[in-house]
Design a protein around this motif. Structure first.
Motif, short mmCIF file in Angstrom:
data_model
loop_
_atom_site.label_atom_id
_atom_site.label_comp_id
_atom_site.label_asym_id
_atom_site.label_seq_id
_atom_site.Cartn_x
_atom_site.Cartn_y
_atom_site.Cartn_z
N ALA A 95 -8.49 5.94 -4.09
CA ALA A 95 -7.96 7.16 -4.71
C ALA A 95 -7.19 7.93 -3.65
O ALA A 95 -7.77 8.62 -2.82
N GLU A 96 -5.86 7.79 -3.68
CA GLU A 96 -5.02 8.38 -2.64
C GLU A 96 -4.40 9.69 -3.11
O GLU A 96 -3.92 9.78 -4.24
N HIS A 97 -4.43 10.69 -2.25
CA HIS A 97 -3.82 11.97 -2.58
C HIS A 97 -2.30 11.84 -2.43
O HIS A 97 -1.83 11.36 -1.41
N PRO A 98 -1.53 12.26 -3.44
CA PRO A 98 -0.07 12.10 -3.37
C PRO A 98 0.59 12.82 -2.20
O PRO A 98 1.65 12.41 -1.74
N LYS A 99 -0.08 13.87 -1.70
CA LYS A 99 0.49 14.60 -0.57
C LYS A 99 -0.03 14.09 0.78
O LYS A 99 0.43 14.56 1.83
N ARG A 100 -0.98 13.18 0.75
CA ARG A 100 -1.55 12.65 1.99
C ARG A 100 -1.57 11.11 1.94
O ARG A 100 -2.62 10.49 1.95
N PRO A 101 -0.38 10.50 1.85
CA PRO A 101 -0.33 9.03 1.76
C PRO A 101 -0.79 8.37 3.05
O PRO A 101 -0.61 8.92 4.14
N ILE A 102 -1.40 7.22 2.91
CA ILE A 102 -1.79 6.43 4.08
C ILE A 102 -0.71 5.39 4.33
O ILE A 102 -0.50 4.49 3.53
N GLU A 103 -0.03 5.55 5.44
CA GLU A 103 1.06 4.65 5.81
C GLU A 103 0.73 3.81 7.04
O GLU A 103 1.55 3.03 7.50
N GLY A 104 -0.48 4.01 7.57
CA GLY A 104 -0.89 3.25 8.73
C GLY A 104 0.01 3.51 9.93
O GLY A 104 0.41 4.64 10.19
N PHE A 105 0.37 2.45 10.63
CA PHE A 105 1.16 2.60 11.85
C PHE A 105 2.63 2.88 11.56
O PHE A 105 3.42 3.08 12.49
N ALA A 106 3.00 2.91 10.28
CA ALA A 106 4.36 3.30 9.89
C ALA A 106 4.47 4.80 9.70
O ALA A 106 5.57 5.32 9.46
N CYS A 107 3.36 5.51 9.79
CA CYS A 107 3.35 6.96 9.60
C CYS A 107 4.25 7.64 10.64
O CYS A 107 4.13 7.39 11.83
N GLN A 108 5.13 8.51 10.16
CA GLN A 108 6.07 9.20 11.04
C GLN A 108 5.54 10.56 11.52
O GLN A 108 6.13 11.15 12.43
N ARG A 109 4.45 11.02 10.91
CA ARG A 109 3.87 12.29 11.34
C ARG A 109 3.05 12.08 12.61
O ARG A 109 2.45 11.03 12.80
#
Length: 240
Positions: A95-109
């Motif tokens: 259950a993923e929050h639309p404002k807190r996506p899990i992108e793993g090591f591709a995360c730019q934040r």
């Protein structure tokens, strides 16, 4: 069984226990990176010195742009990938929050707390191998809590009825981790983690604290690394 394998088994038990818990509003989403980001977390646990550590740092729980993405405590992507040397496949929560996506090591934040913490270790030790020779970083609670708006909801704001079973699972894991790593010092990154250490460790280890590196802390924004270094030197954890 080796220290590393014991730590891995303990983390799996914690993950299972934490996943079995339920939480009510205002919490609407709960992430367990020990489940969906297990591969990088296991790779991180294998950085643990098989002879134990001298200093164990403890944080409160994963940040949405740090461990939630990489499975590594305070796991700012660049620090984990480029300095610690871990980059593994990360799945996604059910259950993923639309404002807190899990992108793993591709995360730019970039998680500021992790950038500051691992940045200090990089400056002081040069290589991650030198850091892990005597040090390790863990988190007390493995879960990330979010409200409907996507706001981070820290464990200390949970009601007592929900915090009690969570603390029981986390205390058990922390006690096991302290027994396995047998540190001389345990350092709470922030007062919450320090209180957890004092409650669980008793007289088995010397407990101290450093200022939390969160950008929400005005004191941390005035120069966290020098302040934390000063605290660690004054307490006797590090030499000047």
């Amino acid at each position: 069984m080796s220290i590393v394998e014991e730590a891995i088994r303990s983390a799996k038990r914690l993950s299972k226990a934490a996943s079995a818990l339920s939480f009510d509003a205002p919490v609407t989403h709960v992430y367990n990176p020990l489940a969906y980001a297990w591969k990088p977390h296991e790779a991180y646990l294998r950085r643990l010195n098989p002879k134990g550590v001298r200093v164990l740092f403890l944080g409160m729980n994963p940040g949405p742009w740090g461990m939630a993405q990489t499975g590594v405590p305070f796991g700012e992507v660049a620090s984990v990938r480029d300095w610690i040397g871990i980059e593994e496949t990360v799945k996604r929560p059910a259950a993923e929050h639309p404002k807190r996506p899990i992108e793993g090591f591709a995360c730019q934040r970039s998680e500021v707390s992790g950038q500051r913490l691992w940045g200090l270790f990089r400056e002081r030790f040069g290589t991650s191998a030198k850091f892990f020779k005597e040090h390790f970083v863990a988190n007390y609670c493995p879960l990330v809590f979010m409200t409907e708006s996507g706001k981070n909801h820290t464990p200390d704001h949970l009601p007592k009825s929900e915090r009690k079973p969570l603390d029981a699972a986390c205390d058990k894991h922390l006690a096991e981790l302290l027994q396995v790593t047998n540190p001389e010092w345990a350092v709470g990154v922030g007062k919450y983690a320090e209180a957890c250490l004092k409650r669980v460790a008793g007289d088995s280890v010397r407990v101290t604290t450093v200022l939390h590196p969160s950008p929400a802390s005005p004191a941390a924004n005035r120069g966290w690394a020098p302040a934390a270094t000063r605290q660690l030197v004054e307490s006797g954890v590090w030499e000047a």
